[in-house]
Write a protein that holds these residues in place. Structure first.
Motif, PDB file in Angstrom:
ATOM      1  N   TYR A   1       0.885  -1.173   0.000  1.00  0.00           N
ATOM      2  CA  TYR A   1       0.000   0.000   0.000  1.00  0.00           C
ATOM      3  C   TYR A   1       0.921   1.221   0.000  1.00  0.00           C
ATOM      4  N   TRP A   2       0.844   2.028  -1.048  1.00  0.00           N
ATOM      5  CA  TRP A   2       1.713   3.207  -1.092  1.00  0.00           C
ATOM      6  C   TRP A   2       0.981   4.316  -1.834  1.00  0.00           C
ATOM      7  N   GLY A   3       0.557   5.329  -1.117  1.00  0.00           N
ATOM      8  CA  GLY A   3      -0.246   6.408  -1.681  1.00  0.00           C
ATOM      9  C   GLY A   3      -1.693   6.234  -1.244  1.00  0.00           C
ATOM     10  N   LYS A   4      -2.288   7.342  -0.811  1.00  0.00           N
ATOM     11  CA  LYS A   4      -3.678   7.250  -0.340  1.00  0.00           C
ATOM     12  C   LYS A   4      -4.447   8.509  -0.708  1.00  0.00           C
ATOM     13  N   HIS A   5      -5.773   8.457  -0.526  1.00  0.00           N
ATOM     14  CA  HIS A   5      -6.613   9.616  -0.817  1.00  0.00           C
ATOM     15  C   HIS A   5      -7.796   9.602   0.148  1.00  0.00           C
ATOM     16  N   GLY A   6      -8.548  10.714   0.142  1.00  0.00           N
ATOM     17  CA  GLY A   6      -9.753  10.791   0.966  1.00  0.00           C
ATOM     18  C   GLY A   6      -9.452  10.493   2.425  1.00  0.00           C
ATOM     19  N   ARG A   7     -10.352   9.745   3.014  1.00  0.00           N
ATOM     20  CA  ARG A   7     -10.220   9.449   4.434  1.00  0.00           C
ATOM     21  C   ARG A   7      -9.467   8.135   4.604  1.00  0.00           C
ATOM     22  N   GLN A   8      -8.164   8.207   4.408  1.00  0.00           N
ATOM     23  CA  GLN A   8      -7.298   7.034   4.581  1.00  0.00           C
ATOM     24  C   GLN A   8      -7.718   5.872   3.677  1.00  0.00           C
TER      25      GLN A   8
ATOM     26  N   GLN B   1      15.509   4.922  14.233  1.00  0.00           N
ATOM     27  CA  GLN B   1      14.200   5.326  13.715  1.00  0.00           C
ATOM     28  C   GLN B   1      14.344   5.815  12.270  1.00  0.00           C
ATOM     29  N   LYS B   2      13.364   5.476  11.425  1.00  0.00           N
ATOM     30  CA  LYS B   2      13.508   5.877  10.015  1.00  0.00           C
ATOM     31  C   LYS B   2      13.417   7.404   9.872  1.00  0.00           C
ATOM     32  N   SER B   3      14.148   7.911   8.857  1.00  0.00           N
ATOM     33  CA  SER B   3      14.282   9.360   8.706  1.00  0.00           C
ATOM     34  C   SER B   3      13.045  10.014   8.097  1.00  0.00           C
ATOM     35  N   VAL B   4      12.254   9.246   7.350  1.00  0.00           N
ATOM     36  CA  VAL B   4      11.048   9.811   6.721  1.00  0.00           C
ATOM     37  C   VAL B   4       9.869   8.903   7.072  1.00  0.00           C
ATOM     38  N   SER B   5       8.795   9.511   7.599  1.00  0.00           N
ATOM     39  CA  SER B   5       7.657   8.688   8.047  1.00  0.00           C
ATOM     40  C   SER B   5       6.859   8.155   6.860  1.00  0.00           C
ATOM     41  N   SER B   6       6.055   7.115   7.121  1.00  0.00           N
ATOM     42  CA  SER B   6       5.206   6.576   6.054  1.00  0.00           C
ATOM     43  C   SER B   6       4.188   7.619   5.600  1.00  0.00           C
ATOM     44  N   SER B   7       3.668   8.442   6.528  1.00  0.00           N
ATOM     45  CA  SER B   7       2.659   9.430   6.082  1.00  0.00           C
ATOM     46  C   SER B   7       3.266  10.403   5.093  1.00  0.00           C
TER      47      SER B   7
ATOM     48  N   GLY C   1       5.754   9.674   3.114  1.00  0.00           N
ATOM     49  CA  GLY C   1       5.927   8.861   1.899  1.00  0.00           C
ATOM     50  C   GLY C   1       4.638   8.769   1.094  1.00  0.00           C
ATOM     51  N   HIS C   2       3.518   8.520   1.787  1.00  0.00           N
ATOM     52  CA  HIS C   2       2.224   8.445   1.084  1.00  0.00           C
ATOM     53  C   HIS C   2       1.928   9.775   0.380  1.00  0.00           C
ATOM     54  N   GLN C   3       2.187  10.885   1.109  1.00  0.00           N
ATOM     55  CA  GLN C   3       1.908  12.214   0.538  1.00  0.00           C
ATOM     56  C   GLN C   3       2.729  12.478  -0.716  1.00  0.00           C
TER      57      GLN C   3
ATOM     58  N   MET D   1      10.308   5.738  -3.506  1.00  0.00           N
ATOM     59  CA  MET D   1      10.872   6.692  -2.538  1.00  0.00           C
ATOM     60  C   MET D   1      12.074   7.419  -3.159  1.00  0.00           C
ATOM     61  N   MET D   2      12.877   6.657  -3.865  1.00  0.00           N
ATOM     62  CA  MET D   2      14.099   7.233  -4.449  1.00  0.00           C
ATOM     63  C   MET D   2      13.779   8.194  -5.583  1.00  0.00           C
ATOM     64  N   SER D   3      12.576   8.041  -6.198  1.00  0.00           N
ATOM     65  CA  SER D   3      12.267   8.886  -7.352  1.00  0.00           C
ATOM     66  C   SER D   3      11.202   9.934  -7.039  1.00  0.00           C
ATOM     67  N   SER D   4      10.928  10.162  -5.725  1.00  0.00           N
ATOM     68  CA  SER D   4       9.960  11.211  -5.383  1.00  0.00           C
ATOM     69  C   SER D   4      10.705  12.533  -5.189  1.00  0.00           C
ATOM     70  N   TYR D   5       9.961  13.626  -5.106  1.00  0.00           N
ATOM     71  CA  TYR D   5      10.564  14.939  -4.803  1.00  0.00           C
ATOM     72  C   TYR D   5      10.039  15.437  -3.487  1.00  0.00           C
TER      73      TYR D   5
END
Ligand code: PMV
Length: 343
Positions: free
Chosen positions: A21-28, A201-207, A209-211, A260-264
């Motif tokens: 699951y990677w990327g979301k919309h609306g209410r989760q 702890q990971k440097s970037v949160s999943s939220s 990442g989804h955004q 993740m590597m190809s996002s801005y």
């Protein structure tokens, strides 16, 4: 309304996604369907005491392994405020939660999935008891509530394999997880050895990442890829095709990290040891013919997945070839979801 204090305990596992699951919309709501294996040993336990009040504001006390955790208390209170429209008891709840994990803190196991699954189940149970409802529908309601707290948590209520998101699986939904039926016996008791290369702890949160998937150059392509991988994985799980299974889970893991590597801005969660492990696993598979495959969550740790039947040989391989890259290893396997006691 009764103001009596009641109590129960809940134990909820983490899960590892095979289709991510990677990327979301609306209410989760997820941008694509995902499929995961529920773990057995990596669990969060909640000892819950609750009472219904007329204060009109949720009030939560949260202790983690004996220590008060204000950020978690606030997270749960804010979550309860946010679901007031779909969970009418939200503003009446006075909750005391004493939480503990069976796995080392910050070992890179998704503790938010297990904790939020425990929370979702607790809320669904309190609702059923208060409204004298049957507990038959509990897993679905619990999954729905868990999803609103943390998306992937909705796949931790049941097991061993759970689908979340509208897909070709009958009755699957974007709103809750559903147990996958008719899985081939070769996957019974499937193993997951978590090869921990870092506990930081990971440097970037999943939220975040989804955004970053909103407006991502590959976001449309990702939806198509996930649907196709989902179909192939489903067929492999039904037919017992380990080779296709392995190919898809590795492709999903590497695709997640490629996104993740190809996002801005771009970011990298893999560590040098993660890549060394991937190379060793692929090389070892060629040499030994063992059906062992990796998947990776949003972090540097590698999950080595293999059938119960080959457990002894793969464990030897881990000791001989993989252990040197790890700071810790947790041997887990497919599990069945939430267990409640004293309630
Ligand atoms: O549930 P979240 O918002 O923490 O997102 C989890 C996303 C991944 O773990 C990377 C993939 C998944 O499907 O579990």
């Amino acid at each position: 309304m009764s103001s009596q204090i009641k109590q129960f305990s809940v134990q909820a596992p983490s899960n590892i996604a095979f289709i991510k699951y990677w990327g979301k919309h609306g209410r989760q709501l997820p941008n694509n369907p995902s499929l995961s294996m529920t773990l057995k040993k990596c669990v969060t336990k909640f000892d819950v005491q609750y009472e219904l009040t007329e204060i009109n504001q949720p009030c939560v006390d949260f202790l983690f392994e004996g220590e008060i955790k204000i950020p978690f208390k606030e997270r749960i209170e804010n979550y309860l405020m946010s679901i007031d429209d779909i969970y009418p008891l939200a503003k009446k709840l006075k909750l005391q939660i004493e939480s503990s994990n069976s796995f080392p803190h910050s070992a890179g196991i998704a503790s938010s999935a297990s904790a939020m699954a425990a929370l979702g189940h607790s809320l669904a149970y309190i609702e059923a008891i208060t409204e004298n409802k049957s507990v038959d529908d509990l897993p679905r309601r619990a999954s729905f509530l868990a999803r609103l707290a943390s998306g992937s948590a909705c796949r931790s209520l049941e097991g061993p394999f759970v689908v979340w998101g509208k897909s070709i699986v009958a009755n699957s939904s974007d709103e809750y997880g559903l147990v996958l039926d008719n899985v081939h016996p070769v996957f019974t008791g499937l193993k997951d050895s978590v090869l921990i290369v870092s506990k930081t702890q990971k440097s970037v949160s999943s939220s975040t990442g989804h955004q970053l998937m909103n407006g991502h150059f590959y976001s449309e392509g990702r939806k198509v890829q996930a649907q196709e991988n989902f179909r192939t994985l489903l067929a492999a799980l039904t037919n017992g095709n380990l080779k296709d299974f392995g190919e898809i889970i590795e492709n999903e893991a590497l695709s997640l990290h490629a996104l993740m590597m190809s996002s801005y801005p771009s970011y990298i969660l893999l560590a040098p040891e993660s890549l060394q492990l991937i190379q060793e696993i692929r090389k070892g598979r060629e040499e030994t013919g063992l059906p062992m495959y990796f998947t990776i969550d949003a972090g540097p740790n590698i999950h080595l997945i293999y059938p119960a039947e080959q457990a002894d040989q793969v464990r030897n391989f881990i000791v001989e070839r993989l252990q040197e890259y790890c700071v810790d290893i947790i041997h887990d396997e497919a599990g069945c979801g939430v267990v409640r006691v004293n309630g």
